[in-house]
Every structure is written in structure tokens, then in C-alpha cells.
Design an enzyme around this catalytic site. Structure first.
Site, PDB file in Angstrom:
ATOM      1  N   GLU A  16       0.841  -1.207   0.000  1.00  0.00           N
ATOM      2  CA  GLU A  16       0.000   0.000   0.000  1.00  0.00           C
ATOM      3  C   GLU A  16       0.875   1.255   0.000  1.00  0.00           C
ATOM      4  O   GLU A  16       2.096   1.197   0.089  1.00  0.00           O
ATOM      5  CB  GLU A  16      -0.908   0.027   1.240  1.00  0.00           C
ATOM      6  CG  GLU A  16      -2.375  -0.293   0.975  1.00  0.00           C
ATOM      7  CD  GLU A  16      -3.114   0.782   0.202  1.00  0.00           C
ATOM      8  OE1 GLU A  16      -2.480   1.760  -0.239  1.00  0.00           O
ATOM      9  OE2 GLU A  16      -4.337   0.656   0.037  1.00  0.00           O
ATOM     10  N   ARG A  99      -7.040   1.417  12.440  1.00  0.00           N
ATOM     11  CA  ARG A  99      -5.670   1.696  12.001  1.00  0.00           C
ATOM     12  C   ARG A  99      -5.727   2.735  10.891  1.00  0.00           C
ATOM     13  O   ARG A  99      -6.794   3.005  10.327  1.00  0.00           O
ATOM     14  CB  ARG A  99      -4.970   0.422  11.519  1.00  0.00           C
ATOM     15  CG  ARG A  99      -5.596  -0.210  10.270  1.00  0.00           C
ATOM     16  CD  ARG A  99      -4.693  -1.310   9.733  1.00  0.00           C
ATOM     17  NE  ARG A  99      -5.282  -2.062   8.644  1.00  0.00           N
ATOM     18  CZ  ARG A  99      -5.289  -1.680   7.372  1.00  0.00           C
ATOM     19  NH1 ARG A  99      -4.764  -0.508   7.028  1.00  0.00           N
ATOM     20  NH2 ARG A  99      -5.838  -2.440   6.430  1.00  0.00           N
ATOM     21  N   ASN A 101      -4.832   4.104   7.043  1.00  0.00           N
ATOM     22  CA  ASN A 101      -4.894   3.334   5.802  1.00  0.00           C
ATOM     23  C   ASN A 101      -4.337   4.020   4.570  1.00  0.00           C
ATOM     24  O   ASN A 101      -3.760   3.355   3.736  1.00  0.00           O
ATOM     25  CB  ASN A 101      -6.346   2.925   5.524  1.00  0.00           C
ATOM     26  CG  ASN A 101      -6.441   1.829   4.487  1.00  0.00           C
ATOM     27  OD1 ASN A 101      -5.702   0.849   4.553  1.00  0.00           O
ATOM     28  ND2 ASN A 101      -7.346   1.982   3.530  1.00  0.00           N
ATOM     29  N   GLU A 120     -12.559  -4.448   9.238  1.00  0.00           N
ATOM     30  CA  GLU A 120     -13.168  -4.144   7.945  1.00  0.00           C
ATOM     31  C   GLU A 120     -14.684  -4.246   7.939  1.00  0.00           C
ATOM     32  O   GLU A 120     -15.298  -4.555   6.919  1.00  0.00           O
ATOM     33  CB  GLU A 120     -12.573  -5.048   6.840  1.00  0.00           C
ATOM     34  CG  GLU A 120     -11.057  -4.936   6.728  1.00  0.00           C
ATOM     35  CD  GLU A 120     -10.471  -5.808   5.644  1.00  0.00           C
ATOM     36  OE1 GLU A 120     -11.247  -6.479   4.917  1.00  0.00           O
ATOM     37  OE2 GLU A 120      -9.234  -5.839   5.509  1.00  0.00           O
ATOM     38  N   ASN A 147     -10.371   5.189   1.880  1.00  0.00           N
ATOM     39  CA  ASN A 147      -9.223   5.112   0.977  1.00  0.00           C
ATOM     40  C   ASN A 147      -9.056   6.444   0.274  1.00  0.00           C
ATOM     41  O   ASN A 147      -9.903   7.326   0.367  1.00  0.00           O
ATOM     42  CB  ASN A 147      -9.366   3.958  -0.007  1.00  0.00           C
ATOM     43  CG  ASN A 147      -8.513   2.768   0.381  1.00  0.00           C
ATOM     44  OD1 ASN A 147      -7.290   2.866   0.486  1.00  0.00           O
ATOM     45  ND2 ASN A 147      -9.153   1.633   0.636  1.00  0.00           N
ATOM     46  N   ASP A 196      -9.994   1.088  -4.187  1.00  0.00           N
ATOM     47  CA  ASP A 196      -8.989   1.187  -3.133  1.00  0.00           C
ATOM     48  C   ASP A 196      -8.391   2.596  -3.181  1.00  0.00           C
ATOM     49  O   ASP A 196      -9.130   3.570  -3.277  1.00  0.00           O
ATOM     50  CB  ASP A 196      -7.945   0.081  -3.312  1.00  0.00           C
ATOM     51  CG  ASP A 196      -7.312  -0.347  -1.998  1.00  0.00           C
ATOM     52  OD1 ASP A 196      -6.674   0.504  -1.348  1.00  0.00           O
ATOM     53  OD2 ASP A 196      -7.431  -1.527  -1.621  1.00  0.00           O
TER      54      ASP A 196
END
Length: 290
Positions: A16, A99, A101, A120, A147, A196
Site C-alpha cells: 500500500e 488503524r 490506511n 473491515e 481510501n 482502493d
């Protein structure tokens, strides 16, 4: 057909946060689940790696050779020379199941970044703003998995992704850094994957990685599909535009959620890929640190 190159076969569990560092001429990216920071140098193809003290969503170049890191434990200054992480700010200390991202940098060095439920499912993910000294939470509605975000070239639009909902939102970004009204910019059919991370190029086109979709997709500023690039990995997480002319697209991918049969079909899953684009990216400003 766009030629796609595999430039790193690192088998990231959850690759990521790719970010092109124009000062160093390298690409930074992370493996969230393996808690690793990676630096790819296209001049020789070398990848250097560091351990992070917690799950890490991204690192972004800042002043004086350091980087800002988005850790599950909060924001930290990362020094690649020593490998040390110095805590700067807490983020959502009341939500230990969240968390960080994904993130981007505005022209003035302000960072916009999102959080998410690590499981999630719970709608506890928010979009926050770091002005170099403190964290504030934007008025964007919470979702399970945030995202992006990405920012338009004129600085007036923040693109924010609701991954579970399959929607990219375009949010008014005010001159004082606050956000205004939101609208649906693009809705992704689940058959095409889940949206994403997003990146906005210098022409205002929005690139998005499609998790489970085997592709990166580019939307024109009006929300129409401009281009698609197929990749040899199903879980495409984010695109960063870099290289000397900002016309090389780097794509991070993930092995997470793939069983043995799927991994046999895509041995380079979790790798870093590259392809060329027509419209260059926007130079990433250095993060402002107090």
C-alpha cells in the site's frame, strides 16, 4: 495494450501507500500487515526495507530527509538513516481497533489521511487532517474502510473512497483546509472490484486501484472512465505517478485474502508493478512538520 512491468517481487501481504519522492527520485511504499517500509529506486531496481513498530499505512516525504509515517499507534517521524520512529501525535486513541490506511499531501504540506476498522466491518473510519502540528477530524461521514484521499490540481476537490460502499466521493475542499459538500464522483460495480487508493494526475484525472478487479482504472474529471490497465495481480491497492517526468505509474498489490489456488495463478501478487501513462502526475509536496 499498455505494457505492465513487474519491478519488485516482494510478496507483500498488503502492499500500500506508494508515494513518489521527487527529491530523492525513489518510490516509498509499505506492507501494512508485515509492518515494513520499502523504498524502490528505479535507477538500479534496488529495494531497501525497514521494520515499523506497528501496522503502517503510509510514509510521506517531509523536510530534512525525514518522512511522516501513519502508524496504527499514531503519526510518527521516520528517519530512514537510523530506522527510528519518533511519535508525533495520537490518532483516535479511543478506537484501538482502528488503524490508518491511506494519505495524500496538499500544496501547503497539509496531510489528509484516513482511518479504518481493522476488522473491515464497523463504520469507524474517518478522514483526518494534519497541519504540521495537530490532528483534526474532517466532517466527512465515517465509513468502514476509507481510501484515498486525493486532491485535484486546483486544490478545490478532495476525492475520498468508501471501499465497502464502492463509491468515490468528490468533496469540496475549502481554502482554510476544511471540507464542504460531498457528491458521488464514481460508483464501482462490485463485479469490477472494490475501489482502493486514489491518485489525481496533473490533468485532474483520478486513478484508482481495484481490489479484486485485476486492474487500475482512470476516471476523467467528469467521472467517465478514461482508461483501464490490466495487471497480473487481482488485488490492486493504489497507483502513484512518478519517475523523472511523472509519467510512470507504480502499482502496489496484495496477497491478502488469496488462497493457494489463487496464488498459483498470480505468483507476482504482492509485487510492485509499473507502466507508462500519457498525463503526468502532480509533484508530491513535502509534508509540513512543526
Amino acid at each position: 495494450m499498455t505494457e505492465v512491468r513487474t519491478v519488485w517481487r516482494g510478496a507483500a501481504t498488503l502492499g500500500e501507500g506508494p508515494a513518489w519522492d521527487p527529491a530523492r527520485g525513489v518510490l516509498w511504499f509499505v506492507d501494512i500487515k508485515q509492518q515494513r517500509v520499502h523504498r524502490y529506486d528505479p535507477r538500479g531496481g534496488d529495494v531497501a526495507s525497514w521494520d515499523a513498530p506497528a501496522q503502517i499505512g503510509w510514509v510521506l516525504p517531509a523536510a530534512a530527509g525525514t518522512l511522516l509515517a501513519g502508524l496504527q499507534t499514531g503519526l510518527a517521524r521516520f528517519d530512514p538513516e537510523s530506522g527510528a520512529f519518533a511519535h508525533l501525535a495520537d490518532v483516535e486513541p479511543d478506537l484501538p481497533g482502528n488503524r490508518l490506511n491511506d494519505a495524500t499531501v496538499a500544496a501547503d504540506g497539509t496531510v489528509y489521511f484516513g482511518s479504518m476498522d481493522d476488522g473491515e466491518s464497523a463504520a469507524t473510519g474517518r478522514v483526518h487532517r494534519w497541519d504540521g502540528a495537530q490532528v483534526t477530524t474532517t466532517a466527512i461521514e465515517p465509513v468502514a474502510i476509507t481510501n484515498g484521499p486525493g486532491i485535484s490540481p486546483d486544490g478545490t476537490t478532495l476525492y475520498h473512497v468508501d471501499t465497502v460502499g464502492g463509491v468515490i466521493h468528490a468533496v469540496v475542499l475549502n481554502s482554510d483546509g476544511t471540507v464542504g459538500a460531498a457528491r458521488e464522483f464514481a460508483t464501482i460495480d462490485p463485479a469490477d472490484g472494490h475501489p482502493d487508493g486514489v491518485t489525481v494526475d496533473s490533468g485532474g484525472n483520478v486513478w484508482v486501484g481495484l481490489w479484486g478487479g485485476w486492474r487500475a482504472r482512470c476516471y476523467a474529471p467528469d467521472g467517465s472512465i478514461r482508461q483501464e490497465v490490466k495487471l497480473p495481480a487481482a488485488n490492486v491497492t493504489k497507483i502513484a505517478l512518478g519517475g523523472p517526468d511523472l509519467r510512470t505509474a507504480f502499482a502496489t498489490t496484495a496477497r491478502k485474502d488469496l488462497d493457494d489456488a489463487a496464488l498459483a495463478d498470480q505468483p507476482d501478487a504482492g509485487g510492485l508493478f509499473a507502466f507508462e501513462v500519457e498525463v503526468p502526475g502532480q509533484p508530491l509536496p513535502p509534508v509540513r512538520l512543526a
